[in-house]
Scaffold this motif. Structure first.
Motif, mmCIF file in Angstrom:
data_model
loop_
_atom_site.group_PDB
_atom_site.id
_atom_site.type_symbol
_atom_site.label_atom_id
_atom_site.label_comp_id
_atom_site.label_asym_id
_atom_site.label_seq_id
_atom_site.Cartn_x
_atom_site.Cartn_y
_atom_site.Cartn_z
ATOM 1 N N LEU A 1 0.816 -1.217 0.000
ATOM 2 C CA LEU A 1 0.000 0.000 0.000
ATOM 3 C C LEU A 1 0.847 1.263 0.000
ATOM 4 C CD1 LEU A 1 -2.901 1.151 0.168
ATOM 5 C CD2 LEU A 1 -2.635 1.134 2.668
ATOM 6 N N VAL A 2 1.910 1.299 0.810
ATOM 7 C CA VAL A 2 2.677 2.539 0.977
ATOM 8 C C VAL A 2 4.099 2.449 0.445
ATOM 9 C CG1 VAL A 2 1.296 3.212 2.970
ATOM 10 C CG2 VAL A 2 3.397 1.884 3.322
ATOM 11 N N GLY A 3 4.548 1.271 0.023
ATOM 12 C CA GLY A 3 5.878 1.141 -0.546
ATOM 13 C C GLY A 3 6.983 1.075 0.483
ATOM 14 N N LEU A 4 8.204 1.064 -0.023
ATOM 15 C CA LEU A 4 9.390 0.935 0.824
ATOM 16 C C LEU A 4 10.142 2.243 1.001
ATOM 17 C CD1 LEU A 4 10.705 -2.432 -0.672
ATOM 18 C CD2 LEU A 4 9.474 -2.116 1.490
ATOM 19 N N GLY A 5 9.674 3.301 0.368
ATOM 20 C CA GLY A 5 10.338 4.593 0.504
ATOM 21 C C GLY A 5 10.928 5.078 -0.806
#
Length: 467
Positions: free
Chosen positions: A332-336
């Motif tokens: 959903l939000v990724g790894l950065g």
């Protein structure tokens, strides 16, 4: 026969209580109005072209400085370079010029602009998420991440027309000519390092691959193919086909397979638009929109269903390895945003030196920003496609073709750029912004014809005073 003007005046004095009276009068006035595009002041045209060319020059200034002041062996893939002062200075200028333009517009122009703000909000949402996501992780929010927001605001306020992007087609063709001439006359300056020349089996010309002023022939091919749809904006056939021919020759010389696929999509979209002939803009928009949707589905689905690591020049392995890093809410939000930079050594050891990104827009940005970022980028693309539907036919076809080509090359490369300045930022993000933030209809005539003046009443008044 009663003249249109008289008919309109007769209708306007009927009792207001008569149903549809005012609307009927307006329709008659529009039917009698010549379909001429609203003119812009000289100052407005100069500002629009000047802004676009400044962004274009800023995007490629660093790589030109690197080519002219450093050995081409410094461009070897995966090699850490110590840049000359000229390259560092060029990078600073490339960042500061668009930033200064954005600040100027924010201070002196936005307060006078009456454009609908909703297209701008949609366009900047992906960058707002990138900044928020990185800040929430405790990461560094850099100027390069913020600058695209400023560029979007600037383009929204100045409102260059899609037709102004023909300057990019001409500039790209000029750069291609210079690159090919210098590659022939000064090969030590322009040819790629031997690490890339050994891959000459890709060559379609029997010559080492053409990279021009760029660090890799694939990147150069993408830069050129994104300018190819904009050649359609030239109304004179000899300019349209001359610029297209120059770009095609350079793309063939670069032998970028992704760019060649983009050329095929460009040809298909133009052929479809020609076959539609006299069909209305709405019909053309729906057909080209359907083609765009198919390409978007391929961008997302292909890396998800590919199981062969050797597929698409070993991109299958890159896709599988990248997606395997995600689990749970990371989808959903990724790894950065900085994940690829921080883990390049891991990627290089597990895959190759070419694995510094996902080689697919969906893979790259689902890893860094999650499904949220991918969805927001899709919203920007949809907003641009919707805006293109309401443009005059030539602009509509050029804009829709650009969106289709951009999506097509995003299947096997990370053609989207979310930081600026970047070699592909002007070639990719600026045209996308210009299309997506086109002003909403300023009159009923504009709604019927699909024209945009590129100016609000206040902006027109200000520029005419200064012209």
């Amino acid at each position: 026969m009663t003249s249109p003007a008289v008919a309109a005046s007769d209708l306007s004095v009927r009792p207001e209580s008569e149903p549809g009276t005012r609307r009927a009068a307006r329709r008659q006035r529009l039917a009698a109005t010549p379909l001429a595009a609203p003119a812009r002041s000289t100052a407005a045209r100069v500002v629009a072209f000047g802004l676009l060319l400044m962004l274009w020059a800023a995007s490629i200034g660093g790589t030109i400085a690197q080519t002219l002041t450093m050995s081409r062996t410094q461009a070897a893939e995966g090699l850490t370079s110590v840049y000359t002062q000229a390259v560092v200075d060029a990078g600073h200028v490339a960042l500061l010029l668009p930033a200064a333009a954005a600040v100027f517009v924010l201070i002196f122009r936005v307060v006078f602009v009456q454009n609908d703000v909703s297209p701008l909000v949609l366009v900047v949402l992906p960058w707002v998420w990138i900044v928020f996501n990185e800040f929430a992780r405790g990461g560094a929010v850099t100027e390069q991440m913020l600058l695209p927001i400023g560029v979007a605001v600037t383009l929204w306020a100045i409102q260059p027309r899609v037709s102004d992007l023909r300057a990019y087609a001409l500039a790209a063709a000029g750069l291609a000519v210079v690159s090919m001439v210098l590659t022939s006359s000064a090969p030590a300056l322009m040819y790629m390092p031997q690490t890339f020349d050994v891959n000459s089996e890709k060559s379609l010309t029997g010559l080492p691959l053409l990279a021009g002023f760029f660090g890799h022939p694939n990147g150069y091919g993408l830069f050129l193919v994104l300018a190819l749809p904009l050649t359609h904006l030239f109304s004179r056939w000899y300019l349209r086909w001359t610029t297209a021919a120059v770009l095609l020759v350079a793309i063939l010389w670069s032998a970028s397979r992704t760019a060649l696929f983009g050329v095929a999509v460009w040809a298909v979209v133009l052929l479809v638009s020609m076959l539609l002939g006299r069909a209305g803009n709405r019909t053309v928009g729906r057909v080209l929109g359907a083609l765009l949707l198919v390409l978007v589905v391929v961008v997302v689905a292909l890396p998800l269903i590919t199981t062969d690591p050797e597929a698409f020049t070993k991109r299958g392995a890159i896709w599988r390895f990248n997606l395997s890093q995600l689990s749970g809410d990371q989808w959903l939000v990724g790894l950065g945003h900085s994940w690829y930079v921080d883990h390049y050594d891991l990627l290089k050891a597990a895959l190759s030196s070419a694995a510094s990104h996902g080689h697919n827009v969906f893979v790259t940005y689902v890893v860094t920003g999650g499904i949220v970022l991918v969805a927001l980028l899709a919203v920007v693309l949809a907003a641009a496609a919707r805006a293109a539907e309401h443009l005059p036919r030539r602009d509509q076809v050029a804009a829709s073709t650009f969106l289709c080509v951009l999506t097509a090359v995003s299947i096997t490369e990370t053609a989207w750029r979310v930081e600026a300045p970047d070699t592909l930022f002007a070639a990719m993000v600026v045209p996308l912004f210009v299309i997506a933030v086109q002003a909403r209809d300023l009159s009923a005539l504009a709604r019927r014809r699909g024209d945009r003046t590129g100016e609000t009443p206040t902006f027109t008044m200000l520029t005419r005073r200064t012209a």
